[in-house]
Design a protein around this motif. Sequence first.
Motif, PDB file in Angstrom:
ATOM      1  N   THR A 280       0.858  -1.181   0.000  1.00  0.00           N
ATOM      2  CA  THR A 280       0.000   0.000   0.000  1.00  0.00           C
ATOM      3  C   THR A 280       0.895   1.231   0.000  1.00  0.00           C
ATOM      4  O   THR A 280       1.666   1.433   0.945  1.00  0.00           O
ATOM      5  CB  THR A 280      -0.915   0.019   1.233  1.00  0.00           C
ATOM      6  N   ASN A 281       0.809   2.028  -1.045  1.00  0.00           N
ATOM      7  CA  ASN A 281       1.699   3.181  -1.183  1.00  0.00           C
ATOM      8  C   ASN A 281       1.073   4.175  -2.155  1.00  0.00           C
ATOM      9  O   ASN A 281       0.777   3.801  -3.289  1.00  0.00           O
ATOM     10  CB  ASN A 281       3.060   2.707  -1.735  1.00  0.00           C
TER      11      ASN A 281
ATOM     12  N   SER B 138       0.388   6.001   1.883  1.00  0.00           N
ATOM     13  CA  SER B 138      -0.519   5.736   2.998  1.00  0.00           C
ATOM     14  C   SER B 138      -1.668   6.728   2.965  1.00  0.00           C
ATOM     15  O   SER B 138      -1.664   7.698   2.202  1.00  0.00           O
ATOM     16  CB  SER B 138       0.235   5.861   4.323  1.00  0.00           C
TER      17      SER B 138
END
Length: 503
Positions: free
Chosen positions: A177-178, A180
């Motif tokens: 996940t990038n 946030s």
Amino acid sequence: MDSQSKQNWHAPLFEALTNLHASRPVSYHVPGHKYGQSLPLLQDLKNDALSALRAVMAIDVTELSLTDDLHEPTGVIEEAQTLAAATFGADHTFFLVGGSTAGNLAMLLAVCEPDDLIIVQRNAHKSVLNGLKLSGARAVFLMPARDEDTGLDIAPTLVQVEQALRSYPEAKAVMLTNPSYYGLSVHLRPYAELIHRYGKLLLVDEAHGAHYALHPTLPTSALQAGADAVVQSTHKTLQALTMGAMLHIQGDRINRNAVMDALRMIQSSSPSYPIMASLDITRAMIDFRGLEMFERGLASSEAFRNWVNEQEDYGIANSTGKEVRNDPLRVVLYDRLGRLTGFEIQKRLEAFGCYTELADSRHVVLLIGVEASAEDIERLKQALGVIAMDAAREGRAPRTMEQWHRSSMNRQIQPISEPVTFSRTGASRTNGASTERIALDDAVGRFSSEAVIPYPPGIPLLYEGERITSEAIRTIKQLVADGARCQGAADPTMRTIAVTAEA
């Protein structure tokens, strides 16, 4: 828009819908509102919101010969997706009408068969958890790293990822996940190179980074880094309607047909044409306006940041590390004097008509947006000024750093978890055992039968089938005390929790 602008502006799906509307069609098909004709009282009511709804209905159609089919595109939708792929740097782009949730589900269903293993960043969105349930896959969770400057979570370290790849060579892919929810991102190219060296896929939930790489001051995108599949919520940071998102793929490592099959299963057979048109328009605006589209929002964000830096009451959580990038269009604000939680700042801002993206026990996240005006920023400044004066009059004692840390993610969780198996009825660790509800304080060492997901941001703090630690209980209690809402758990007060019944 002048004639030259009209020539350069090209949004094929949107144009097909507006041309259809201009032809004054008569509907003998769904949807039942018949281009808005079923709301004849709108003009009499003189309600602006209802008038806006009818305007949307004017292009809300079904699959006609002119409007193409999302699930088997050969016309204007195919052209619109091809143009989007070129703009965002993908080999192929799929329009999503179910948000990034649909994209995350599709990636996992396309890559994972039942009992396959995938390596997942622990603080993934809850849609990833649902994708694991639907696919029947097993997951090894990696604890996120912590940014030293802000204390906020970022992607797991390269060392962690490689250790997991070595420990679990059967893993099909790594899912990160990038950026946030707080707008912090890491450079993903080293991750892509490492993961590909091990022969695995890199899947990225880039929901909050749809605008990345579209201006020099914005961070680079996962596609630029070499990810195989990337999901972006176009509606979050660009101009698409809510639930409008895109799934981008590149290279030949991922099976495009499997992705298409998964999307057919999870997306409606009656997709929203207004949502798809808004995706098409967003892409056209990026192509036509270029860098200029972001200048106003970036200037407004910078002006607000400069104002905050001059205040003694507020601070901004920014990372100064070379490996971590801040989103210039997202401001993570906090009470520098420690009097107000993020939840409290959020609630007080709402009294001034200022609604924020996210709050936690310390921060409130402000999404400035690409078209934020100086007037928007001035209203926010005035509201924060009053809030600061009110807090000073109340004479609140500042919170201690220990209190702040109690609400942060569990640091004692193992960096790389054991494999956890998911099914549609919960984690299979329970092996069909019954469950019981007990006091949260008594749950140390027991296996949870429900997930605990503070929302927003929808990141699971505790998974079904996971052993409950004293640290997890402490964090849950602090979050609830601060005002967080937990999804997944049947008891909203979190005084009790469902656990697997012991023999």
